[in-house]
Design an enzyme around this catalytic site. Structure first.
Site, PDB file in Angstrom:
ATOM      1  N   GLY A  12      -4.847  68.491  40.964  1.00 53.64           N
ATOM      2  CA  GLY A  12      -4.964  69.152  39.660  1.00 53.64           C
ATOM      3  C   GLY A  12      -5.779  68.324  38.681  1.00 53.64           C
ATOM      4  N   ARG A  16      -3.743  69.591  30.308  1.00 54.94           N
ATOM      5  CA  ARG A  16      -3.028  69.253  29.067  1.00 54.94           C
ATOM      6  C   ARG A  16      -3.245  67.807  28.613  1.00 54.94           C
ATOM      7  NH1 ARG A  16       2.601  71.516  31.156  1.00 54.94           N
ATOM      8  NH2 ARG A  16       1.482  71.315  33.118  1.00 54.94           N
ATOM      9  N   GLY A  79      -2.534  76.484  43.692  1.00 56.29           N
ATOM     10  CA  GLY A  79      -1.088  76.295  43.579  1.00 56.29           C
ATOM     11  C   GLY A  79      -0.588  75.192  44.493  1.00 56.29           C
ATOM     12  N   ASP A 104       1.629  62.877  39.678  1.00 53.87           N
ATOM     13  CA  ASP A 104       1.893  62.725  38.243  1.00 53.87           C
ATOM     14  C   ASP A 104       3.366  62.432  37.953  1.00 53.87           C
ATOM     15  OD1 ASP A 104       2.877  65.217  38.851  1.00 53.87           O
ATOM     16  OD2 ASP A 104       1.949  66.251  37.157  1.00 53.87           O
ATOM     17  N   TYR A 368     -19.714  26.589  21.168  1.00 54.08           N
ATOM     18  CA  TYR A 368     -20.081  27.608  22.144  1.00 54.08           C
ATOM     19  C   TYR A 368     -20.680  26.945  23.377  1.00 54.08           C
ATOM     20  CZ  TYR A 368     -22.688  31.094  24.678  1.00 54.08           C
ATOM     21  OH  TYR A 368     -23.170  31.873  25.690  1.00 54.08           O
ATOM     22  N   ASN A 379     -16.418  14.267  25.788  1.00 52.62           N
ATOM     23  CA  ASN A 379     -16.003  14.728  24.465  1.00 52.62           C
ATOM     24  C   ASN A 379     -17.112  15.611  23.903  1.00 52.62           C
ATOM     25  OD1 ASN A 379     -14.189  14.394  21.970  1.00 52.62           O
ATOM     26  ND2 ASN A 379     -16.277  14.098  21.237  1.00 52.62           N
ATOM     27  N   ARG A 442     -32.992  14.075  15.302  1.00 50.50           N
ATOM     28  CA  ARG A 442     -32.794  14.600  13.951  1.00 50.50           C
ATOM     29  C   ARG A 442     -33.629  13.746  13.015  1.00 50.50           C
ATOM     30  NH1 ARG A 442     -27.121  11.812  14.315  1.00 50.50           N
ATOM     31  NH2 ARG A 442     -27.643   9.857  13.289  1.00 50.50           N
TER      32      ARG A 442
HETATM   33  C1  UD1 Z   1       5.934  71.796  39.533  1.00 54.49           C
HETATM   34  C2  UD1 Z   1       6.917  72.760  40.232  1.00 54.49           C
HETATM   35  C3  UD1 Z   1       8.193  72.841  39.390  1.00 54.49           C
HETATM   36  C4  UD1 Z   1       8.764  71.450  39.170  1.00 54.49           C
HETATM   37  C5  UD1 Z   1       7.724  70.515  38.561  1.00 54.49           C
HETATM   38  C6  UD1 Z   1       8.247  69.112  38.560  1.00 54.49           C
HETATM   39  C7  UD1 Z   1       5.518  74.383  41.358  1.00 54.49           C
HETATM   40  C8  UD1 Z   1       4.998  75.775  41.337  1.00 54.49           C
HETATM   41  N1  UD1 Z   1       6.326  74.052  40.355  1.00 54.49           N
HETATM   42  O1  UD1 Z   1       5.562  72.386  38.303  1.00 54.49           O
HETATM   43  O2  UD1 Z   1       9.148  73.641  40.076  1.00 54.49           O
HETATM   44  O3  UD1 Z   1       9.900  71.548  38.309  1.00 54.49           O
HETATM   45  O4  UD1 Z   1       6.524  70.523  39.378  1.00 54.49           O
HETATM   46  O5  UD1 Z   1       7.358  68.230  37.921  1.00 54.49           O
HETATM   47  O6  UD1 Z   1       5.241  73.657  42.272  1.00 54.49           O
HETATM   48  N2  UD1 Z   1      -1.390  70.395  42.332  1.00 54.49           N
HETATM   49  C9  UD1 Z   1      -2.351  70.405  43.305  1.00 54.49           C
HETATM   50  N3  UD1 Z   1      -2.983  71.563  43.615  1.00 54.49           N
HETATM   51  C10 UD1 Z   1      -2.676  72.733  42.987  1.00 54.49           C
HETATM   52  C11 UD1 Z   1      -1.691  72.725  41.982  1.00 54.49           C
HETATM   53  C12 UD1 Z   1      -1.062  71.544  41.674  1.00 54.49           C
HETATM   54  O7  UD1 Z   1      -2.641  69.373  43.902  1.00 54.49           O
HETATM   55  O8  UD1 Z   1      -3.294  73.761  43.348  1.00 54.49           O
HETATM   56  C13 UD1 Z   1      -0.724  69.130  42.007  1.00 54.49           C
HETATM   57  C14 UD1 Z   1      -0.934  68.682  40.577  1.00 54.49           C
HETATM   58  O9  UD1 Z   1      -2.097  67.875  40.492  1.00 54.49           O
HETATM   59  C15 UD1 Z   1       0.329  67.898  40.299  1.00 54.49           C
HETATM   60  C16 UD1 Z   1       1.376  68.562  41.174  1.00 54.49           C
HETATM   61  O10 UD1 Z   1       0.669  69.304  42.149  1.00 54.49           O
HETATM   62  O11 UD1 Z   1       0.224  66.546  40.703  1.00 54.49           O
HETATM   63  C17 UD1 Z   1       2.301  69.502  40.392  1.00 54.49           C
HETATM   64  O12 UD1 Z   1       1.521  70.519  39.794  1.00 54.49           O
HETATM   65  P1  UD1 Z   1       1.779  70.984  38.303  1.00 54.49           P
HETATM   66  O13 UD1 Z   1       0.788  72.021  37.961  1.00 54.49           O
HETATM   67  O14 UD1 Z   1       1.894  69.819  37.418  1.00 54.49           O
HETATM   68  O15 UD1 Z   1       3.186  71.699  38.478  1.00 54.49           O
HETATM   69  P2  UD1 Z   1       4.310  71.884  37.395  1.00 54.49           P
HETATM   70  O16 UD1 Z   1       3.946  73.018  36.488  1.00 54.49           O
HETATM   71  O17 UD1 Z   1       4.616  70.579  36.768  1.00 54.49           O
HETATM   72 CA    CA Z   2       3.591  68.511  36.586  1.00 57.25          CA
END
Ligand code: UD1
Ligand code: CA
Length: 461
Positions: A12, A16, A79, A104, A368, A379, A442
């Site tokens: 991701g 935000r 997703g 994250d 320097y 010294n 000097r």
């Molecule tokens: C996700 C969970 C949620 C949980 C929360 C905990 C899902 C749908 N929801 O939500 O239930 O409570 O984590 O922190 O999983 N990522 C990818 N590829 C993608 C989408 C996301 O690699 O296509 C990675 C993001 O970079 C991140 C992690 O997956 O590191 C979680 O994704 P994020 O979008 O932050 O999910 P949340 O909304 O936090």
């Molecule tokens: Ca997250």
């Protein structure tokens, strides 16, 4: 030991964060946050670590290279379920456990994962989810159970009904699954949710429908599973991680006078009986020995510091090597590739760069030194300057053992002051000064005795 593969989600962008840098590379206690789940995966004995990358994948891959890490590319972020699905080819024929961590969620500890894995293996579950109960579960996926407490599914905040939103037990985003179940279930998940994404948590409902055993394993420490989504979360994680780093050093015998006001990066090493005053930042791969004193307001980055070194207030030290019993500061600036041998003393308002200073030498005031090779027991008088830049390139100054450089000397490089030589105060030295000789450059002082009254001092009358 059973085999374990860990998948870390890191594709991701982290919208935000409002940043040009992908979220998982933002540092927490000086280290990119993705490093923490990678370490946890290593500590829990994963034979392979698959990191799913997408946004700025080149940068992420460049940040971590280790034989145990493989990258899977998720081109479009469809997703969390889709993110896991892209690892399927890498795991062909693998039938062991898959641990899923998030890039994250950096505060998670290896001990917590060990306990979680134990619970997963003990229960023989197809999927286990690490859950936690929060006072404010807003934004997280909720753990939905029936009246008997059986775990049925996970529902995201935005898809949840009013009653479901009241549930305070949440999905941490950390899972352990049986590989053969996982990839089968991922093929069945749909995008019929508010975001139109493939949700990894939907595998719970699928397992339940197939009559498989699922469980949510609750952990007590909510801080550990906090996901970083924005800069506010980043600052909170920073605080927790820094506190952990300081606790580690204090436990190992380092005195931290004010933990609220001391900033030490996660990879820094400090020996026992070293004392760190407030307002100090110790960064990167800095290593500090035993019995040192680091006074207030110092910023030390990637330095190697020996034992019994005393660094006084407000020094900046970058990529230097400082040997035992050196004294520095206050207000000294030591720049990269500076080496101070044992017993050197560097005083106030001294700047040194790309230079080696020999054992027992003193550089005590307003000096320097750049591109200088300084011997033992020298010294360097107050206000000495190496004129190391000739307009085109940097030039060397060599100052051999037991020399005495008088105050306010300008040493125009390239130039050599040979052993036991003396440079007179105020000299501008452009030619080498041979062994045991005196170099003075000097204008001579002249004294006039027949000064007319109008030029004489009026003071003291
Ligand atoms: C996700 C969970 C949620 C949980 C929360 C905990 C899902 C749908 N929801 O939500 O239930 O409570 O984590 O922190 O999983 N990522 C990818 N590829 C993608 C989408 C996301 O690699 O296509 C990675 C993001 O970079 C991140 C992690 O997956 O590191 C979680 O994704 P994020 O979008 O932050 O999910 P949340 O909304 O936090
Ligand atoms: Ca997250």
């Amino acid at each position: 030991m059973e085999e374990l593969v860990t998948i870390i989600l890191a594709a991701g962008k982290g919208t935000r964060m409002k940043s040009d840098l992908v979220k998982v590379l933002h540092p927490v206690a000086g280290i990119p946050m993705l490093a923490y789940p990678i370490r946890v995966a290593q500590e829990t004995g994963s034979s392979r670590i698959i990191v799913v990358v997408g946004h700025q994948r080149g940068r992420v891959e460049a940040a971590f290279h280790d034989d145990s890490i493989v990258y899977a590319h998720q081109e479009e972020q469809l997703g969390t379920g889709h993110a896991i699905a892209v690892t399927e080819d890498l795991l062909k024929g693998y039938a062991g456990d898959v641990l899923i961590l998030c890039g994250d969620v950096p505060l998670i500890r290896a001990e917590t994962i060990d306990a979680f894995m134990k619970a997963h293996r003990g229960a023989g579950a197809a999927v286990s989810v690490l859950s936690v109960v929060l006072d404010d579960p807003f934004g997280y996926g909720r753990i939905i159970r029936n009246k008997n407490g059986d775990f049925l599914k996970i529902v995201e905040e935005r898809d949840a009904g009013e009653r479901q939103r009241k549930v305070r037990e949440i999905n941490s985003g950390i899972y352990c699954c049986d590989a053969s179940f996982l990839f089968g279930a991922l093929k069945q998940i749909k995008t019929d949710n508010d975001q139109g994404e493939y949700y990894l948590p939907d595998i719970i409902g699928i397992a339940v429908d197939e009559g498989k055993h699922v469980q949510a394993v609750e952990t007590a420490d909510f801080q550990e599973v906090q996901g970083i989504n924005d800069r506010v979360g980043l600052a909170e994680a920073e605080k927790v991680m820094r506190r952990r780093v300081l606790l580690h050093h204090m436990t190992e015998g380092v005195t931290i006078l004010d933990p609220e006001a001391t900033y030490i990066d996660g990879d820094v090493v400090i020996g026992r009986d070293t004392v760190v005053y407030p307002g100090t930042h110790i960064k990167g791969g800095t290593k500090i020995g035993t019995g040192c004193i680091i006074e207030a307001g110092c910023a030390i980055t990637d330095a190697v510091i020996g034992n019994n070194v005393h660094i006084k207030t407000a020094c900046v030290i970058d990529e230097c090597c400082i040997n035992d019993s050196v004294r520095i500061g206050p207000f000294a600036h030591l720049r990269p590739r500076t080496v101070l041998e044992k017993d050197v003393s560097v005083g106030n308002f001294v700047e040194i760069t790309r230079s080696k200073i020999g054992k027992g030498t003193g550089v005590n005031h307003l000096t320097y030194l750049g591109d200088a090779d300084v011997g033992k027991k020298v010294n360097i008088g107050a206000g000495t300057i190496t004129c190391n830049f000739d307009g085109n390139r940097k030039q060397q100054t060599v100052i051999e053992d037991n020399t005495f450089i008088g105050s306010n000397a300008a040493l125009v490089a390239p130039v050599r002051i040979s052993r036991d030589a003396v440079v007179g105060a105020g000299s501008t030295i452009t030619k080498d000064v041979p062994e045991k000789s005196l170099g003075v450059a000097r204008s001579r002082q002249r004294v006039y005795t027949d000064v007319p009254e109008r030029h004489r001092s009026k003071s003291g009358k």
